[in-house]
Design a protein around this motif. Structure first.
Motif, mmCIF file in Angstrom:
data_model
loop_
_atom_site.group_PDB
_atom_site.id
_atom_site.type_symbol
_atom_site.label_atom_id
_atom_site.label_comp_id
_atom_site.label_asym_id
_atom_site.label_seq_id
_atom_site.Cartn_x
_atom_site.Cartn_y
_atom_site.Cartn_z
ATOM 1 N N UNK A 88 -10.171 -38.000 35.504
ATOM 2 C CA UNK A 88 -10.372 -38.957 36.601
ATOM 3 C C UNK A 88 -11.705 -38.682 37.291
ATOM 4 N N UNK A 104 -14.398 -21.173 48.564
ATOM 5 C CA UNK A 104 -13.361 -21.266 49.594
ATOM 6 C C UNK A 104 -12.493 -20.012 49.589
ATOM 7 N N UNK A 135 -4.569 -26.214 40.071
ATOM 8 C CA UNK A 135 -4.044 -27.361 40.807
ATOM 9 C C UNK A 135 -4.995 -28.550 40.666
ATOM 10 N N UNK A 139 -4.359 -32.235 38.983
ATOM 11 C CA UNK A 139 -4.482 -33.472 39.742
ATOM 12 C C UNK A 139 -5.460 -34.441 39.096
ATOM 13 N N UNK A 147 -2.026 -31.906 32.101
ATOM 14 C CA UNK A 147 -1.458 -31.482 33.389
ATOM 15 C C UNK A 147 -0.607 -30.228 33.199
ATOM 16 N N UNK A 207 3.599 -43.675 34.771
ATOM 17 C CA UNK A 207 4.721 -43.335 35.661
ATOM 18 C C UNK A 207 4.667 -44.141 36.945
ATOM 19 N N UNK A 208 3.496 -44.679 37.247
ATOM 20 C CA UNK A 208 3.337 -45.517 38.423
ATOM 21 C C UNK A 208 4.357 -46.656 38.442
ATOM 22 N N UNK A 211 7.645 -46.343 40.456
ATOM 23 C CA UNK A 211 7.646 -46.205 41.909
ATOM 24 C C UNK A 211 8.786 -47.008 42.532
ATOM 25 N N UNK B 668 3.068 -42.952 49.499
ATOM 26 C CA UNK B 668 3.809 -42.712 48.268
ATOM 27 C C UNK B 668 3.371 -43.743 47.236
ATOM 28 N N UNK B 669 2.254 -43.488 46.589
ATOM 29 C CA UNK B 669 1.686 -44.498 45.703
ATOM 30 C C UNK B 669 2.431 -44.542 44.378
ATOM 31 N N UNK B 670 3.133 -43.482 44.047
ATOM 32 C CA UNK B 670 3.801 -43.440 42.760
ATOM 33 C C UNK B 670 2.950 -42.754 41.708
ATOM 34 N N UNK B 671 1.666 -42.641 41.950
ATOM 35 C CA UNK B 671 0.797 -41.970 40.985
ATOM 36 C C UNK B 671 0.880 -40.463 41.155
ATOM 37 N N UNK B 672 1.128 -39.789 40.045
ATOM 38 C CA UNK B 672 1.321 -38.339 40.140
ATOM 39 C C UNK B 672 0.047 -37.644 40.586
ATOM 40 N N UNK B 673 -1.088 -38.247 40.255
ATOM 41 C CA UNK B 673 -2.356 -37.627 40.646
ATOM 42 C C UNK B 673 -2.520 -37.637 42.145
ATOM 43 N N UNK B 676 -0.521 -34.832 43.569
ATOM 44 C CA UNK B 676 -1.167 -33.541 43.356
ATOM 45 C C UNK B 676 -2.383 -33.394 44.265
ATOM 46 N N UNK B 677 -3.102 -34.504 44.456
ATOM 47 C CA UNK B 677 -4.258 -34.445 45.345
ATOM 48 C C UNK B 677 -3.821 -34.097 46.766
ATOM 49 N N UNK B 679 -1.371 -32.261 47.525
ATOM 50 C CA UNK B 679 -1.088 -30.820 47.541
ATOM 51 C C UNK B 679 -2.371 -30.025 47.693
ATOM 52 N N UNK B 680 -3.384 -30.408 46.926
ATOM 53 C CA UNK B 680 -4.656 -29.681 47.009
ATOM 54 C C UNK B 680 -5.217 -29.783 48.414
ATOM 55 N N UNK B 683 -3.418 -27.559 50.768
ATOM 56 C CA UNK B 683 -3.721 -26.155 50.524
ATOM 57 C C UNK B 683 -5.093 -25.796 51.076
ATOM 58 N N UNK B 684 -6.083 -26.668 50.789
ATOM 59 C CA UNK B 684 -7.448 -26.382 51.234
ATOM 60 C C UNK B 684 -7.507 -26.380 52.754
#
Lengths: 212, 698
Positions: A88, A104, A135, A139, A147, A207-208, A211, B668-673, B676-677, B679-680, B683-684
């Motif tokens: 991406x 960081x 991570x 992502x 993944x 997977x979208x 939803x 909650x877009x449904x996109x797994x990315x 995960x984003x 989460x990052x 964390x950051x």
């Protein structure tokens, strides 16, 4: 010296996994990284006379270096996943992000005062970097397969952190992580098979449509 | 009293008994009645040990303090320190839990066997766990131990509420309970964390010595959060909405335990955090509690009058009585802020005595209601009636409970309410006009609530037990409740009577708590005081004698009853003649001619129509004929009352939350990315926060 070398290999492998585009190579990078971590475990066990840690190292060699890469390559072959990685974010941006992760974690973990008492604490920023990079990989990759690779990378980072902080005293914990990892590999294998059957692709974007 | 064992041994034996109850309930099949009985027997044993431990703490000066290790050792965050210890306050509530819980466990042996048809063994298992978690809440010595036990208590009670979960209303009531409890736990967490951060310790005992140094703003926040959190658990208006839903939905032994004991744990929390830890505060704290208590008393009793569901009626009376208890707590806080610790002790004595009393008679009433509801299969009072002939034991127990809750002598409700009046009138000695006005209003409120409660229980007892059966189900009731159930009720009824007749015998239980929380103990009273009077402390004359002699009243009453009975026997020359009842020339009187619960409540609904906003539906079914309205065949009449707090307060709040949730749902877009984003990013941000805003922990 050897410890630093191994740590450098771990870091480099994590960073390379961000910029390398071939899945096959990613698997080898993962195996290399695991081997380096196993090396760290052995070295630390010798340095601090904690034989239990050697057991952990052996586990890593057995699981992460041999069994899991073999499983992954089988998945790759069975599902005929295209060998190229689909990202991406551009490779250049990923590389920069990897450096950002390193900066960081060094900036944050380095100054933590309680760590001064732990001799191997120098490994901790590297471990956190590896987790963050894992991570980030997870992502930013489109394919479910890559993944999974990202998550495996994260687990490696957690391993490393465990070694750095406990010198193998947390053997039980690490055994737990190892079991977890193995289950993860098996579950992801099943999941990928099922996904391929259902959607005829392993592109996580489909997977979208699930939803709620 | 000399105990052969250490308190730790008693505590461990108690917990072991409860654990055995939990395990035996889970062994075997869920619908095993034998396992349920064994499990309840363990609960009885555990409660007996609990009561023994409590008496040891209260009367024998026993104390213990156990620190439990946390995985990770002492290097783990000190926030996670766990310890359990005893003090007079925990002893007092442990006694309430042990005695009332024990009586309910005895009654449960028979109740669950006969009237609960779904998974009795599971119910028994959760019941034992519920008792154990409540004991742990009371004994918790640190914040973490308290919160852990508190959450466990809430969750276990949720499962007990939804035990008969095949009914939709039950699940809905359970959800309301869970949501409200969750909000309450959040408020409690806020108050305790503010305290821990401010004082640098999580032990309640250490907090109590350090909390005085907190800034007034922090103290106010802690107070408000504690009142919201514990007030919700206690069922204080306006946080009470879960209570009239949850209590009727649960099996009746659970209702008895929740209403008799669990909501008192909310009172315990206020005593622990506000009285013990925070100590003396500004006077508005006390006035706020006094106002909320008065509001609860009135709202509770007025709502109770409008109910035709027997258990819901009792649930609203819990709101009323919690209101009375909080009025006592508020009065004690006001007196403390005015520096009058003797009056504060009196008000607090009234509050904690009423806490114990309400536990006794409300458990009794719920058990009685449970027997009737179980026997008739309905909770609607309009379908009961005439049960007194088949169930004389239950009826007698219910009558005792009804008289006690209506504050009629010689039962315990009278004693505590009388003490509360004494405390209110004592305010006139403080010399502050605003205080005097406030307590005049409070006394009037209490009088109104007590009067209305008596009014309501005439209905509850009369319509349920007396007259003719109002439905075939009520007519078919043929046997009294099981012996163990009557035994449990007799225990409670006996305690109600004993406290009502010789209250001074029980005052020793409260001495330590009063001394610790107000600095003043009970005024000295002579060993024979139980026969003559209750002490009435008055400023300036500490040993001003009693004003009412319960013992003498009781003796006179007994003599009078015996004399009347004797005269009747002697004087009855001719045997009484029995003749048919005068039936106004109608056919044989039927249940349809009886006074209904709705009819009885009508005058109050009219008088307080501004409160109820009653909606009346009446429907006539015509027989036809030349002049409509003359030959009506049947008439239906129904009254519904509004709950403006729920409709205008809680429902908009819930809607607001849902719309907020929908807005947040766009994340909650449904996109797994994307996930995960997130989460990052989290964390950051956390890592940067750690870097720039200092570390956590040592």
């Amino acid at each position: 010296m050897a410890l630093e070398l191994c740590a450098a290999v771990v870091l480099l492998a994590a960073w390379l996994s961000l910029v390398h585009r071939r899945l096959e190579a990613q698997i080898y990078l993962y195996a290399t990284q695991s081997a380096a971590i196993a090396g760290i475990a052995f070295l630390v066990s010798i340095l601090y006379a904690t034989p239990l840690l050697a057991v952990t190292g052996g586990l890593i060699v057995g699981l992460n270096v041999v069994v899991i890469p073999w499983l992954l390559r089988r998945i790759l072959r069975d599902l005929r996943i295209p060998p190229e990685i689909n990202m991406l974010v551009s490779v250049r941006m990923s590389a920069l992000a990897g450096l950002g992760c390193l900066l960081l974690s060094v900036a944050v973990i380095g100054p933590l005062t309680p760590l001064a008492e732990i001799p191997a604490a120098g490994l901790l920023p590297i471990a956190v970097t590896v987790v963050l990079i894992g991570l980030f990989t997870t992502a930013t990759r489109r394919k479910a397969f890559s993944q999974v690779l990202g998550i495996l990378g994260m687990e490696n980072g957690v391993f490393l952190a465990g070694i750095a902080l406990t010198y193998g005293l947390g053997l039980l914990l690490e055994l737990g992580i190892a079991a977890n990892l193995f289950v993860l590999a098996i579950v992801s294998r099943l999941f990928l098979h099922r996904m391929k059957d259902t959607f005829d692709t392993v592109d996580a974007d489909v997977l979208r449509s699930l939803e709620g | 009293m000399i105990y052969p064992t250490a308190p730790e041994a008693l505590l461990e034996a108690m917990l072991a008994a409860m654990l055995s109850g939990v395990i035996t309930g889970l062994l075997g099949r869920a619908d095993s009645r034998r396992m349920a009985r064994v499990s309840f027997a363990f609960s009885v044993l555990g409660c007996a040990l609990m009561a023994a431990l409590a008496l040891g703490i209260l009367l024998d000066g026993m104390s213990f303090s156990l620190a439990a290790g946390v995985p990770g050792g002492t290097s783990a965050s000190p926030l996670l320190a766990v310890s359990f210890s005893s003090d007079p306050l925990s002893g007092l509530f442990l006694f309430l839990l042990g005695f009332v819980g024990g009586a309910i466990s005895v009654a449960s042996l028979g109740y669950v066997d006969r009237y609960v048809h779904e998974r009795p063994a599971t119910l028994a298992s959760f019941f034992a766990l519920f008792l154990a978690t409540m004991a742990l809440v009371v004994l918790a010595g640190t914040v973490f131990a308290f919160l852990l036990a508190w959450e466990a208590m809430t969750l276990v009670s949720y499962f007990l509420v939804v035990h008969e979960h095949s009914a939709w209303e039950v699940r809905r009531a359970g959800l309301t309970y869970l949501v409200m409890s969750h909000a309450a736990a959040a408020a409690i967490l806020v108050s305790m964390i503010l305290l821990s951060i401010g004082t640098g310790t999580t032990s309640f005992a250490q907090m109590a010595t350090l909390a005085g140094g907190l800034s007034p703003l922090v103290r106010d926040c802690v107070f408000l959060a504690a009142v919201i959190g514990f007030g919700t658990k206690a069922g204080l208006v306006p946080f009470h909405i879960w209570l009239p839903e949850a209590h009727p939905s649960a099996p009746s032994n659970v209702s008895a335990l929740m209403s008799g004991v669990m909501i008192k744990i909310g009172v315990f929390g206020v005593l622990r955090i506000v009285f013990q830890v925070l100590g003396v505060g500004p006077d508005w704290w006390g006035f706020l509690l006094l106002a909320l208590g008065g509001l609860s008393a009135i709202v509770g009793v007025l709502n109770a009058i409008a109910q035709h569901d027997l258990k819901r009626l009792l649930a609203f009376h819990s709101v009323e009585n919690i209101g009375i208890i909080f009025m006592g707590l508020g009065a004690a806080l006001v007196f403390l802020s005015l520096g009058s610790s003797v009056l504060a002790a009196l008000a607090l004595l009234a509050a904690v005595l009423h806490t114990l009393n309400h536990g006794l008679f409300k458990a009794l009433l719920f058990l009685g209601a449970g027997a009737v509801v179980g026997a008739t299969g309905t909770r609607d009072m309009e379908k009961m009636g005439g049960v007194v002939r088949a169930m004389p034991g239950v009826a007698l127990g219910f009558l005792v409970g009804a008289m006690a809750i209506s504050a009629l002598p010689p039962f315990n409700g009278f004693v505590s309410e009388w003490l509360l009046f004494q405390a209110f009138f004592g305010a006139f000695a403080t010399g502050s006009l605003s205080t005097e006005i406030a307590f005049t209003v409070a006394a009037a409120t209490l009088a109104l609530a007590s009067g209305l409660a008596a009014y309501c229980f005439v209905k509850a007892f009369g319509v349920t037990f007396l007259a003719r059966p109002r439905s075939s189900a009520a007519a078919e009731v043929s046997e009294d409740a099981p012996g163990s159930m009557r035994g449990g009720m007799a225990l409670l009824a006996g305690a109600c009577l004993a406290i009502g007749v010789v209250p001074s015998l029980f005052l020793g239980l409260f001495e330590g708590t009063l001394r610790e929380l107000t600095g003043a103990g009970l005024p000295s009273y002579s060993p024979w005081a139980w026969l003559s009077s209750l002490p009435r402390p008055a400023p300036g004359s500490p040993d001003a004698g009693g004003t009412i002699a319960f013992g003498i009243v009781a003796v006179l009453l007994a003599v009078g009853i015996v004399a009347a009975w004797g005269f009747r026997r002697i004087g009855a020359k001719a045997p009484a003649e029995s003749v048919p009842m005068w039936d106004c020339g109608m056919d044989a009187p039927s249940a349809r001619m009886e006074y209904t619960a709705s009819g009885y409540a009508q005058p109050m609904l009219r008088v307080f129509s501004a409160f109820y906003r009653p909606q009346q539906h009446s429907a006539l079914t015509e027989l036809g004929g030349a002049r409509p309205g003359v030959l009506a065949k049947t008439q239906e009449f129904e009254t519904e009352v509004e709950y403006p707090l729920v409709e205008r307060g809680y429902n908009p709040l819930a809607d607001g939350f849902f719309s907020l949730a929908r807005r947040v749902g766009r994340l909650q877009s449904g996109g797994i990315h994307a996930y995960l984003a997130y989460m990052i990013l989290t964390l950051v941000v956390l890592l940067i926060a750690v870097r720039f805003f200092g570390g956590v922990g040592p």
